[in-house]
Design an enzyme around this catalytic site. Structure first.
Site, PDB file in Angstrom:
ATOM      1  N   SER A   1      -3.049  55.067  69.712  1.00  0.00           N
ATOM      2  CA  SER A   1      -3.377  53.699  69.154  1.00  0.00           C
ATOM      3  C   SER A   1      -3.625  52.883  70.269  1.00  0.00           C
ATOM      4  O   SER A   1      -3.108  52.784  71.198  1.00  0.00           O
ATOM      5  CB  SER A   1      -2.214  53.302  68.114  1.00  0.00           C
ATOM      6  OG  SER A   1      -2.110  54.415  67.169  1.00  0.00           O
TER       7      SER A   1
ATOM      8  N   SER B   1      -5.976  52.785  62.650  1.00  0.00           N
ATOM      9  CA  SER B   1      -6.816  54.002  61.705  1.00  0.00           C
ATOM     10  C   SER B   1      -7.784  54.356  62.326  1.00  0.00           C
ATOM     11  O   SER B   1      -8.314  55.445  61.960  1.00  0.00           O
ATOM     12  CB  SER B   1      -7.016  52.906  60.542  1.00  0.00           C
ATOM     13  OG  SER B   1      -5.754  52.623  59.680  1.00  0.00           O
TER      14      SER B   1
ATOM     15  N   TRP C   1       2.121  50.546  70.381  1.00  0.00           N
ATOM     16  CA  TRP C   1       2.888  51.271  69.404  1.00  0.00           C
ATOM     17  C   TRP C   1       3.396  52.607  69.884  1.00  0.00           C
ATOM     18  O   TRP C   1       3.416  53.437  69.073  1.00  0.00           O
ATOM     19  CB  TRP C   1       2.077  51.432  68.248  1.00  0.00           C
ATOM     20  CG  TRP C   1       1.633  50.490  67.424  1.00  0.00           C
ATOM     21  CD1 TRP C   1       0.238  50.010  67.056  1.00  0.00           C
ATOM     22  CD2 TRP C   1       2.277  49.407  66.904  1.00  0.00           C
ATOM     23  NE1 TRP C   1       0.082  48.906  66.651  1.00  0.00           N
ATOM     24  CE2 TRP C   1       1.358  48.483  66.307  1.00  0.00           C
ATOM     25  CE3 TRP C   1       3.777  48.902  66.756  1.00  0.00           C
ATOM     26  CZ2 TRP C   1       1.738  47.275  65.457  1.00  0.00           C
ATOM     27  CZ3 TRP C   1       3.996  47.798  66.160  1.00  0.00           C
ATOM     28  CH2 TRP C   1       3.128  46.924  65.435  1.00  0.00           C
TER      29      TRP C   1
ATOM     30  N   ARG D   1      31.521  54.903  40.966  1.00  0.00           N
ATOM     31  CA  ARG D   1      31.410  53.209  40.309  1.00  0.00           C
ATOM     32  C   ARG D   1      31.607  53.480  38.979  1.00  0.00           C
ATOM     33  O   ARG D   1      30.727  54.048  38.061  1.00  0.00           O
ATOM     34  CB  ARG D   1      30.260  52.675  40.949  1.00  0.00           C
ATOM     35  CG  ARG D   1      29.741  51.380  40.335  1.00  0.00           C
ATOM     36  CD  ARG D   1      30.605  50.243  41.029  1.00  0.00           C
ATOM     37  NE  ARG D   1      30.401  49.050  40.544  1.00  0.00           N
ATOM     38  CZ  ARG D   1      31.095  47.839  40.827  1.00  0.00           C
ATOM     39  NH1 ARG D   1      31.820  47.981  41.571  1.00  0.00           N
ATOM     40  NH2 ARG D   1      30.578  46.470  40.464  1.00  0.00           N
TER      41      ARG D   1
ATOM     42  N   GLN E   1      19.081  50.456  44.447  1.00  0.00           N
ATOM     43  CA  GLN E   1      19.123  49.685  42.792  1.00  0.00           C
ATOM     44  C   GLN E   1      20.489  50.251  42.284  1.00  0.00           C
ATOM     45  O   GLN E   1      21.230  49.585  41.749  1.00  0.00           O
ATOM     46  CB  GLN E   1      18.019  50.102  42.059  1.00  0.00           C
ATOM     47  CG  GLN E   1      18.027  49.741  40.726  1.00  0.00           C
ATOM     48  CD  GLN E   1      17.688  47.917  40.850  1.00  0.00           C
ATOM     49  OE1 GLN E   1      17.191  47.642  41.750  1.00  0.00           O
ATOM     50  NE2 GLN E   1      18.226  47.552  39.665  1.00  0.00           N
TER      51      GLN E   1
ATOM     52  N   GLU F   1       1.420  57.751  62.026  1.00  0.00           N
ATOM     53  CA  GLU F   1       0.491  58.776  61.895  1.00  0.00           C
ATOM     54  C   GLU F   1      -0.497  59.144  60.819  1.00  0.00           C
ATOM     55  O   GLU F   1      -0.947  59.859  60.092  1.00  0.00           O
ATOM     56  CB  GLU F   1       1.508  59.910  61.840  1.00  0.00           C
ATOM     57  CG  GLU F   1       2.482  59.837  63.239  1.00  0.00           C
ATOM     58  CD  GLU F   1       2.619  61.433  63.863  1.00  0.00           C
ATOM     59  OE1 GLU F   1       2.297  62.467  63.481  1.00  0.00           O
ATOM     60  OE2 GLU F   1       3.857  61.366  64.716  1.00  0.00           O
ATOM     61  N   GLY F   2      -1.462  58.004  60.726  1.00  0.00           N
ATOM     62  CA  GLY F   2      -2.183  57.500  59.643  1.00  0.00           C
ATOM     63  C   GLY F   2      -1.732  57.168  58.842  1.00  0.00           C
ATOM     64  O   GLY F   2      -0.829  57.835  57.770  1.00  0.00           O
TER      65      GLY F   2
HETATM   66  C1  LIG Z   1       7.100  52.312  64.499  1.00  0.00           C
HETATM   67  C2  LIG Z   1       5.646  52.589  64.889  1.00  0.00           C
HETATM   68  C3  LIG Z   1       5.611  53.763  65.731  1.00  0.00           C
HETATM   69  C4  LIG Z   1       4.412  54.165  66.087  1.00  0.00           C
HETATM   70  N1  LIG Z   1       4.144  55.110  67.097  1.00  0.00           N
HETATM   71  C5  LIG Z   1       3.079  55.742  67.666  1.00  0.00           C
HETATM   72  C6  LIG Z   1       2.954  56.661  68.596  1.00  0.00           C
HETATM   73  O1  LIG Z   1       3.773  57.032  69.124  1.00  0.00           O
HETATM   74  N2  LIG Z   1       1.656  56.880  69.134  1.00  0.00           N
HETATM   75  C7  LIG Z   1       0.526  56.096  68.654  1.00  0.00           C
HETATM   76  O2  LIG Z   1      -0.614  56.575  68.999  1.00  0.00           O
HETATM   77  N3  LIG Z   1       0.581  55.205  67.625  1.00  0.00           N
HETATM   78  C8  LIG Z   1       1.742  54.951  67.036  1.00  0.00           C
HETATM   79  N4  LIG Z   1       1.847  54.045  65.872  1.00  0.00           N
HETATM   80  C9  LIG Z   1       0.682  53.559  65.470  1.00  0.00           C
HETATM   81  C10 LIG Z   1       0.131  53.680  63.891  1.00  0.00           C
HETATM   82  O3  LIG Z   1      -0.135  55.117  64.149  1.00  0.00           O
HETATM   83  C11 LIG Z   1      -0.532  52.676  63.507  1.00  0.00           C
HETATM   84  O4  LIG Z   1       0.018  51.653  63.133  1.00  0.00           O
HETATM   85  C12 LIG Z   1      -1.229  53.219  61.986  1.00  0.00           C
HETATM   86  O5  LIG Z   1      -2.169  54.158  62.576  1.00  0.00           O
HETATM   87  C13 LIG Z   1      -2.133  52.098  61.405  1.00  0.00           C
HETATM   88  O6  LIG Z   1      -2.768  51.426  62.507  1.00  0.00           O
HETATM   89  P1  LIG Z   1      -2.839  49.750  62.458  1.00  0.00           P
HETATM   90  O7  LIG Z   1      -1.179  49.352  62.544  1.00  0.00           O
HETATM   91  O8  LIG Z   1      -3.866  49.469  63.560  1.00  0.00           O
HETATM   92  O9  LIG Z   1      -3.404  49.284  60.941  1.00  0.00           O
HETATM   93  P2  LIG Z   1      -4.919  49.001  60.651  1.00  0.00           P
HETATM   94  O10 LIG Z   1      -5.644  50.254  61.082  1.00  0.00           O
HETATM   95  O11 LIG Z   1      -5.196  47.591  61.280  1.00  0.00           O
HETATM   96  O12 LIG Z   1      -4.918  49.220  59.141  1.00  0.00           O
HETATM   97  C14 LIG Z   1      -4.445  47.893  58.322  1.00  0.00           C
HETATM   98  C15 LIG Z   1      -4.280  48.327  56.740  1.00  0.00           C
HETATM   99  O13 LIG Z   1      -5.632  48.428  56.643  1.00  0.00           O
HETATM  100  C16 LIG Z   1      -5.706  49.802  55.796  1.00  0.00           C
HETATM  101  N5  LIG Z   1      -7.040  50.386  56.349  1.00  0.00           N
HETATM  102  C17 LIG Z   1      -7.748  50.526  57.473  1.00  0.00           C
HETATM  103  N6  LIG Z   1      -8.768  51.172  57.498  1.00  0.00           N
HETATM  104  C18 LIG Z   1      -8.706  51.791  56.158  1.00  0.00           C
HETATM  105  C19 LIG Z   1      -9.969  52.403  55.435  1.00  0.00           C
HETATM  106  N7  LIG Z   1     -10.857  52.815  55.929  1.00  0.00           N
HETATM  107  N8  LIG Z   1      -9.838  52.542  54.051  1.00  0.00           N
HETATM  108  C20 LIG Z   1      -8.593  52.058  53.353  1.00  0.00           C
HETATM  109  N9  LIG Z   1      -7.718  51.256  53.917  1.00  0.00           N
HETATM  110  C21 LIG Z   1      -7.588  51.113  55.275  1.00  0.00           C
HETATM  111  C22 LIG Z   1      -4.345  50.654  56.521  1.00  0.00           C
HETATM  112  O14 LIG Z   1      -4.046  51.650  55.568  1.00  0.00           O
HETATM  113  C23 LIG Z   1      -3.490  49.585  56.640  1.00  0.00           C
HETATM  114  O15 LIG Z   1      -2.929  49.297  55.334  1.00  0.00           O
HETATM  115  C24 LIG Z   1       3.178  53.639  65.446  1.00  0.00           C
HETATM  116  C25 LIG Z   1       3.359  52.694  64.667  1.00  0.00           C
HETATM  117  C26 LIG Z   1       4.337  52.067  64.265  1.00  0.00           C
HETATM  118  C27 LIG Z   1       4.629  50.901  63.165  1.00  0.00           C
END
Ligand SMILES: Cc1cc2nc3c(=O)[nH]c(=O)nc-3n(C[C@H](O)[C@H](O)[C@H](O)COP(=O)(O)OP(=O)(O)OC[C@H]3O[C@@H](n4cnc5c(N)ncnc54)[C@H](O)[C@@H]3O)c2cc1C
Length: 393
Positions: free
Chosen positions: A128, A134, A158, A275, A343, A370-371
């Site tokens: 990422s 995503s 991340w 409880r 709850q 992870e997606g």
């Molecule tokens: C605690 C934590 C640990 C992580 N560890 C790793 C790691 O080890 N390695 C790594 O590579 N990444 C890691 N990640 C990253 C993680 O995989 C991403 O946060 C995740 O894939 C979502 O990407 P984003 O945060 O950019 O959200 P965005 O892609 O910006 O998405 C924002 C929202 O829009 C929605 N959305 C986006 N595109 C679409 C679509 N086409 N259709 C419908 N809805 C959509 C998403 O579902 C989400 O609700 C980690 C994240 C966290 C929070």
């Protein structure tokens, strides 16, 4: 309550017994305190490594445990029932070993893999970026051709174990290679990076809602020289490697989610039998017993989804759709069950005197990493459409 598992071999039964012993003795007593202090339990991973639990699904000739995925995942679930951050760490470590195990050269497999799966080293997976979660094909961090390899710059976001890991499976744009010059999905390559490489450093860890014992940090690349032999797979093969790794990784997250949900259910049942309201234990009120029944149904049906996917993988069948279904079902179940556990505990559930509130905070991110679960629906939908097209419907 220990889960009554159907395991394929006597060896697997012994492995689960060993995991429970370690989880009860070494993980359970530390989890709440480490999570509160946002402390990364590096020593716990060494202990898991010494016990042979950091290389379970890899072949014996490179130092792995040669266990079927269905057994490895149940080990992950058992660990998660005691400490989700540690179980997630094991899942991410397995994800980080995948590229070299599956796509590495004979030399990389021989020279690197025994160390990676042997238990002394811990892995991280850098796909990422801040603007590319995503949609990883939108990544910008780049490795340009240098005299004897590549020179990398940019920032991966991340990263679980960022700043703590001993190796990083890292995906970068490689615009100078003929095979990848087209950019987009085909312009990405996979590299094996280590923290001793100059210009490769971790940013300040993220301040998260939950899983605070699992460090998450961005990794900066400032003109990092990458030798030729650190390329994993062919130039331009990076995104396919990343996505193949995630199919298996999603099963790891599914197992983490089920372990967490099982803990929340156990806590809720135990509280509900003690409880009392209106002169009897709350478990004897049908309205509350139905809540517990739905929680149990969610946990058991979720477990079944990851086992179905794992058994397909073990049998060499395609399992990508089933992995996405498992990730969606298991993590949604974890969110629901942990919320309902709060709850069941009433006001007590909303305090830090009980782990229910922590479980609920920990469950949320499982629907995101992870997606996200929206992305899982996209994968499942595309798979259904593809199947229909192939069948000529
Ligand atoms: C605690 C934590 C640990 C992580 N560890 C790793 C790691 O080890 N390695 C790594 O590579 N990444 C890691 N990640 C990253 C993680 O995989 C991403 O946060 C995740 O894939 C979502 O990407 P984003 O945060 O950019 O959200 P965005 O892609 O910006 O998405 C924002 C929202 O829009 C929605 N959305 C986006 N595109 C679409 C679509 N086409 N259709 C419908 N809805 C959509 C998403 O579902 C989400 O609700 C980690 C994240 C966290 C929070």
């Amino acid at each position: 309550m220990p889960v009554d598992r159907e395991l394929p071999t006597r060896e697997a039964e012994d492995l689960i017994a060993l995991t429970r012993e370690i989880a009860d003795a070494e993980l359970a007593p530390k989890a709440a305190q480490y999570e509160r202090e946002e402390r990364f339990p590096r020593e716990v991973f060494r202990l898991l490594g010494d016990a042979g639990l950091l290389g379970l699904p890899f072949a014996e000739d490179i130092g792995g445990g040669a266990q079927p995925y269905e057994v490895y995942l149940q080990v992950v679930e058992e660990l998660s029932a005691r400490w989700a951050s540690v179980a997630l760490g094991l899942s991410v470590h397995t994800l980080a070993c995948f590229p070299i195990d599956r796509f590495g050269t004979a030399e990389q497999r021989r020279d690197l893999l025994p160390k990676l799966v042997g238990g002394r080293l811990l892995g991280a997976y850098c796909l990422s970026e801040a603007h590319a979660g995503s949609d990883p094909a939108a990544m910008r961090a780049t490795a340009k051709r240098g005299d004897d390899g590549w020179l990398a710059s940019g920032e991966k976001a991340w990263v679980t174990h960022g700043g703590q890991a001993d190796f990083y499976s890292t995906f970068l744009r490689t615009p100078d290679d003929t095979a990848t010059a087209g950019g987009g999905r085909h312009g990405i390559s996979c590299f094996h990076l280590t923290p001793d490489m100059s210009g490769f450093s971790a940013a300040k860890p993220e301040e998260k809602m939950g899983l605070t014992g699992s460090t998450t940090a961005a990794m900066r690349l400032e003109d990092v020289p990458i030798p030729r032999d650190r390329l994993v797979g062919a130039p331009g093969q990076g995104l396919s490697i990343a996505l193949a790794a995630l199919d298996s990784g999603r099963l790891g997250v599914s197992a983490v989610a089920v372990g967490l949900a099982q803990s929340a259910l156990d806590l809720a049942v135990s509280y509900a039998t003690e409880r009392e309201t209106f002169g009897r234990p709350i478990v004897e009120h049908q309205g509350l017993a139905f809540l517990l029944a739905d929680m149990a149904a969610a946990v058991e049906s979720a477990r079944a989804t990851y086992l179905v996917a794992a058994r397909r993988k073990d049998a060499g069948k395609p399992f990508s759709r089933q992995a996405s279904i498992a990730k969606l079902v298991c993590t949604d179940a974890a969110m629901k069950v942990t919320t309902d556990a709060v709850q069941v505990l009433g006001g007590a559930g909303y305090t830090r005197d009980h782990p229910a509130e922590r479980y609920m905070r920990e469950a949320k991110v499982m629907q995101i990493f992870e997606g996200t679960n929206q992305i899982q629906r996209l994968v499942i939908g595309k798979s259904l459409a593809g199947e229909a097209a192939r069948a000529g419907r």
